[in-house]
Design a protein around this motif. Structure first.
Motif, PDB file in Angstrom:
ATOM      1  N   LYS A  40       0.817  -1.213   0.000  1.00  0.00           N
ATOM      2  CA  LYS A  40       0.000   0.000   0.000  1.00  0.00           C
ATOM      3  C   LYS A  40       0.852   1.265   0.000  1.00  0.00           C
ATOM      4  O   LYS A  40       0.425   2.315  -0.500  1.00  0.00           O
ATOM      5  CB  LYS A  40      -0.922   0.010   1.225  1.00  0.00           C
ATOM      6  N   ALA A  41       2.079   1.164   0.528  1.00  0.00           N
ATOM      7  CA  ALA A  41       2.955   2.338   0.583  1.00  0.00           C
ATOM      8  C   ALA A  41       3.362   2.812  -0.814  1.00  0.00           C
ATOM      9  O   ALA A  41       3.808   3.949  -0.974  1.00  0.00           O
ATOM     10  CB  ALA A  41       4.192   2.027   1.416  1.00  0.00           C
ATOM     11  N   GLY A  42       3.231   1.920  -1.817  1.00  0.00           N
ATOM     12  CA  GLY A  42       3.439   2.376  -3.192  1.00  0.00           C
ATOM     13  C   GLY A  42       4.769   2.007  -3.790  1.00  0.00           C
ATOM     14  O   GLY A  42       4.966   0.873  -4.202  1.00  0.00           O
ATOM     15  N   ASP A  43       5.738   2.936  -3.802  1.00  0.00           N
ATOM     16  CA  ASP A  43       6.948   2.754  -4.596  1.00  0.00           C
ATOM     17  C   ASP A  43       8.075   2.044  -3.850  1.00  0.00           C
ATOM     18  O   ASP A  43       9.177   1.903  -4.373  1.00  0.00           O
ATOM     19  CB  ASP A  43       7.453   4.106  -5.101  1.00  0.00           C
ATOM     20  N   VAL A  44       7.836   1.566  -2.627  1.00  0.00           N
ATOM     21  CA  VAL A  44       8.891   0.882  -1.871  1.00  0.00           C
ATOM     22  C   VAL A  44       9.132  -0.522  -2.431  1.00  0.00           C
ATOM     23  O   VAL A  44      10.260  -0.989  -2.513  1.00  0.00           O
ATOM     24  CB  VAL A  44       8.506   0.793  -0.380  1.00  0.00           C
ATOM     25  N   ILE A  45       8.075  -1.209  -2.836  1.00  0.00           N
ATOM     26  CA  ILE A  45       8.124  -2.589  -3.296  1.00  0.00           C
ATOM     27  C   ILE A  45       7.687  -2.645  -4.756  1.00  0.00           C
ATOM     28  O   ILE A  45       6.651  -2.100  -5.125  1.00  0.00           O
ATOM     29  CB  ILE A  45       7.197  -3.477  -2.442  1.00  0.00           C
ATOM     30  N   GLN A  46       8.484  -3.311  -5.572  1.00  0.00           N
ATOM     31  CA  GLN A  46       8.100  -3.503  -6.978  1.00  0.00           C
ATOM     32  C   GLN A  46       7.380  -4.832  -7.204  1.00  0.00           C
ATOM     33  O   GLN A  46       6.563  -4.948  -8.116  1.00  0.00           O
ATOM     34  CB  GLN A  46       9.338  -3.429  -7.898  1.00  0.00           C
ATOM     35  N   VAL A  47       7.706  -5.839  -6.405  1.00  0.00           N
ATOM     36  CA  VAL A  47       7.050  -7.143  -6.523  1.00  0.00           C
ATOM     37  C   VAL A  47       6.730  -7.655  -5.123  1.00  0.00           C
ATOM     38  O   VAL A  47       7.603  -7.711  -4.248  1.00  0.00           O
ATOM     39  CB  VAL A  47       7.938  -8.174  -7.255  1.00  0.00           C
ATOM     40  N   GLY A  48       5.480  -8.012  -4.905  1.00  0.00           N
ATOM     41  CA  GLY A  48       5.046  -8.631  -3.658  1.00  0.00           C
ATOM     42  C   GLY A  48       3.910  -9.579  -3.982  1.00  0.00           C
ATOM     43  O   GLY A  48       3.810 -10.079  -5.101  1.00  0.00           O
ATOM     44  N   TYR A  49       3.037  -9.805  -3.020  1.00  0.00           N
ATOM     45  CA  TYR A  49       1.892 -10.665  -3.298  1.00  0.00           C
ATOM     46  C   TYR A  49       0.693 -10.151  -2.527  1.00  0.00           C
ATOM     47  O   TYR A  49       0.818  -9.544  -1.457  1.00  0.00           O
ATOM     48  CB  TYR A  49       2.186 -12.123  -2.919  1.00  0.00           C
ATOM     49  N   LEU A  50      -0.469 -10.376  -3.084  1.00  0.00           N
ATOM     50  CA  LEU A  50      -1.719 -10.039  -2.412  1.00  0.00           C
ATOM     51  C   LEU A  50      -2.095 -11.204  -1.518  1.00  0.00           C
ATOM     52  O   LEU A  50      -2.385 -12.300  -2.007  1.00  0.00           O
ATOM     53  CB  LEU A  50      -2.828  -9.790  -3.432  1.00  0.00           C
ATOM     54  N   PRO A  51      -2.079 -11.015  -0.188  1.00  0.00           N
ATOM     55  CA  PRO A  51      -2.504 -12.104   0.692  1.00  0.00           C
ATOM     56  C   PRO A  51      -3.945 -12.505   0.371  1.00  0.00           C
ATOM     57  O   PRO A  51      -4.805 -11.648   0.116  1.00  0.00           O
ATOM     58  CB  PRO A  51      -2.389 -11.486   2.088  1.00  0.00           C
ATOM     59  N   LEU A  52      -4.207 -13.798   0.380  1.00  0.00           N
ATOM     60  CA  LEU A  52      -5.539 -14.272   0.022  1.00  0.00           C
ATOM     61  C   LEU A  52      -6.615 -13.665   0.916  1.00  0.00           C
ATOM     62  O   LEU A  52      -7.731 -13.409   0.471  1.00  0.00           O
ATOM     63  CB  LEU A  52      -5.574 -15.796   0.117  1.00  0.00           C
ATOM     64  N   SER A  53      -6.271 -13.399   2.167  1.00  0.00           N
ATOM     65  CA  SER A  53      -7.260 -12.839   3.075  1.00  0.00           C
ATOM     66  C   SER A  53      -7.535 -11.363   2.814  1.00  0.00           C
ATOM     67  O   SER A  53      -8.449 -10.786   3.402  1.00  0.00           O
ATOM     68  CB  SER A  53      -6.783 -13.017   4.525  1.00  0.00           C
ATOM     69  N   PHE A  54      -6.771 -10.733   1.904  1.00  0.00           N
ATOM     70  CA  PHE A  54      -6.972  -9.322   1.595  1.00  0.00           C
ATOM     71  C   PHE A  54      -7.621  -9.109   0.231  1.00  0.00           C
ATOM     72  O   PHE A  54      -7.783  -7.979  -0.213  1.00  0.00           O
ATOM     73  CB  PHE A  54      -5.640  -8.562   1.655  1.00  0.00           C
ATOM     74  N   ALA A  55      -7.971 -10.199  -0.456  1.00  0.00           N
ATOM     75  CA  ALA A  55      -8.724 -10.054  -1.708  1.00  0.00           C
ATOM     76  C   ALA A  55     -10.086  -9.451  -1.389  1.00  0.00           C
ATOM     77  O   ALA A  55     -10.773  -9.898  -0.473  1.00  0.00           O
ATOM     78  CB  ALA A  55      -8.874 -11.407  -2.389  1.00  0.00           C
TER      79      ALA A  55
END
Length: 594
Positions: A276-291
């Motif tokens: 959510k912070a934006g430009d800190v991370i280029q690749v991560g994953y969406l936790p299934l519980s946050f869909a």
């Protein structure tokens, strides 16, 4: 033809740019723990091997980099294998790639690995007694760049390529040494023990979670010799792993980026906040519980709550998910786990279908047996392609199974009242109560375990839940045999994963004493059916094996879901196609010219 990096579709015709740093926020609980790519069973895993070791040390054959579940010969060190007419001998030419110290890859690098397997196979996580290299009558080199392997009988050629030769990672001559100097483990089996001991000392403790010894890997004269597109720049006390391009890499697809960083996370919540912070991370994953919205297609996904900055890219892998039972537990628990009726009851109390809808919001799918249900293929037996055969969610059936075998289920935990029916070594008064340890920091898994506990209790099975940091969990609850200093008393273990296959025969997971057989399951009929499945490419043999395993439930199959719902910065190109075996290729990733 050399494979070329593939730009993200939304990038249009923008040109890749050289340089820049890409940062990956890793899944919680599993920092890289082993750099020596002769990985023991207790440390086998996607995070350790596919996302760490393989960036630096390429296997003889590389799989899936074009998004298909096949060998990518352009990315492989070995040329396509050539077979003799009798189907017994395979010959492989090694490409003249370079190690970073200037050595040329050669036949000896391959034989170094095979000799390690020959002597120290029991310490390698994919070793299966009786199979490679035990099933060789001879092996060696025909030239400086050619090796041969002669098998004891004809096997399925696809199985040999996908499941046997795939275990080989060529090792450089610079590693063939001891404290006293150069050795000859590639040519003399007598040297292997001392060389292995030297390399394991350079590796450091494989169980300890203190990063102190890992901080020395980047400067090691051993681990800095690489043949992959990346070399390790640093591994910090805080667990931040930084790679830089291997300037001597001679394979295709040389890196665009200046650095590739992997940063640890400790929970799904932390991962989501970082994205959510934006430009800190280029690749991560969406936790299934946050869909935020359900999907009807886990291979494509649905609405993306981070869509303003990231593209959602599910990584659907050719894998299964399950949790293990410890058949070697020396207490009565181990005796209970050996009872097929009990395992069937335990599987029948796991409500996969409701979990798929309500916990995983359609991003998951039920797993009926030991062959992946998705991607759809003719490798899945006809009986398992539809419905929930053989063990649908059915608490009443689970209770009936237990009652028929001497358990009083009028209370929880159920109590053994007829030892003659319960099974050998299970005395009257035994209670069906077990500790289920599972990886922490994953809300979806926590909810699955909570519901599972409730449903199992309705059949008389008490599950005592305990959350554990992932890397600690797999180290403590790994394969073990009871003995002095090794109580081996873990009972049920769920690390939220399972096994990613190349070809889904069962030797690595269910063959007696196989490296990936974490719970030490053993069954003569299973061994017989596995043996049959690896000697023919007739799918009927694969069907017979998997249907037997599905009914025997040596592990408890859990809902399957993509390895990750990748969130990829819209500023980053070259991420797709996604590897179906779990590997990553950051050498293809790039930013764009303005």
């Amino acid at each position: 033809m050399t494979a070329q990096p593939v730009a993200r579709p939304q990038a249009g015709s923008r040109r890749p740019k050289k340089g820049g740093v890409a940062t990956w926020a890793c899944a919680p609980g599993f920092p890289p723990a082993v750099i020596f790519p002769f990985t023991p069973a207790e440390r086998m895993g996607t995070r350790n091997i596919y996302e760490f070791q393989m960036l630096m040390y390429r296997p003889l054959y590389y799989f899936g980099s074009q998004g298909t579940p096949e060998v990518d010969y352009d990315q492989s060190i070995g040329e396509p294998p050539q077979w003799s007419e009798d189907g017994l001998t395979v010959t492989i030419r090694v490409k003249p790639w370079k190690w970073s110290n200037g050595e040329t890859l050669c036949a000896d690098n391959v034989l170094f690995w095979v000799n390690l397997m020959k002597v120290k196979g029991a310490r390698y996580g994919e070793y299966v007694p009786g199979y490679f290299p035990d099933n060789l009558t001879s092996y060696g080199k025909l030239a400086d760049d050619v090796v041969y392997f002669t098998f004891d009988r004809p096997y399925s050629k696809k199985w040999v390529l996908m499941n046997q030769l795939s275990t080989i990672t060529p090792l450089p001559k610079a590693w063939d040494r001891t404290e006293d100097g150069p050795a000859n483990a590639s040519g003399d089996l007598d040297d292997v023990e001392a060389v292995y001991a030297f390399l394991m000392a350079a590796q450091g403790d494989i169980v300890a979670e203190d990063n102190e010894h890992r901080t020395r890997w980047a400067d090691s004269p051993i681990w800095s010799v690489v043949d992959g597109p990346w070399r390790l720049k640093s591994y910090t006390y805080d667990g931040i792993v930084t790679f830089v391009p291997n300037e001597h890499y001679s394979g295709p697809n040389k890196p665009y980026l200046d650095e590739f960083r992997q940063v640890p996370t400790f929970s799904d919540e932390q991962q989501y906040e970082m994205l959510k912070a934006g430009d800190v991370i280029q690749v991560g994953y969406l936790p299934l519980s946050f869909a935020t919205e359900p999907t009807d297609d886990p291979t494509k996904g649905g609405a993306n709550p981070l869509g303003h900055s990231y593209a959602l890219v599910p990584q659907v892998a050719f894998c299964i998910r399950y949790f293990c039972l410890n058949y070697n537990n020396p207490t009565v628990a181990g005796k209970i786990f050996k009872q097929t009726y009990f395992r069937q009851a335990l599987q029948s109390t796991l409500d996969q279908d409701t979990a798929v809808k309500e916990i995983y919001q359609g991003y998951a799918y039920r797993q009926n047996g030991p062959v992946p249900m998705i991607p759809a293929s003719d490798l899945v037996s006809p009986r398992q392609r539809e419905g929930a055969w053989p063990l649908p969610f059915d608490v009443d059936r689970a209770r009936e199974l237990l009652e028929a075998h001497g358990w009083d289920t009028s209370r929880t935990p159920a109590v053994c009242v007829d030892p003659a029916k319960a099974g050998e070594g299970i005395p009257a008064g035994t209670r069906l109560s077990f500790k289920m340890r599972y990886v922490e920091g994953r809300p979806a898994l926590t909810e699955l375990m909570r519901r599972y506990k409730e449903d199992a209790a309705k059949a008389g099975i008490e599950l005592r839940l305990e959350e554990v940091y992932g890397s600690v969990l797999v180290a403590e609850d790994g394969p073990c045999e009871p003995g002095p200093g090794q109580p081996c008393r873990w009972e049920l273990c769920c690390w939220n994963g399972g096994w990613a296959y190349h070809y889904p025969t069962g030797e690595i997971l269910f063959k007696t004493k196989a490296g990936g057989n974490f719970g030490f399951y053993t069954d003569a009929r299973a061994d017989e059916l596995i043996e049959k499945s690896v000697t023919t490419e007739d799918l009927e043999a694969l069907y017979e094996y998997q249907d037997y395993i599905a009914e025997q439930v040596p592990v408890i199959f859990t809902p399957n879901f993509p390895i990750r719902l990748f969130e990829v910065s819209r500023e980053l190109g070259g991420f797709e196609p996604v590897n179906p075996f779990g590997m990553i290729n950051p050498e293809n990733w790039h930013y764009f010219e303005d």
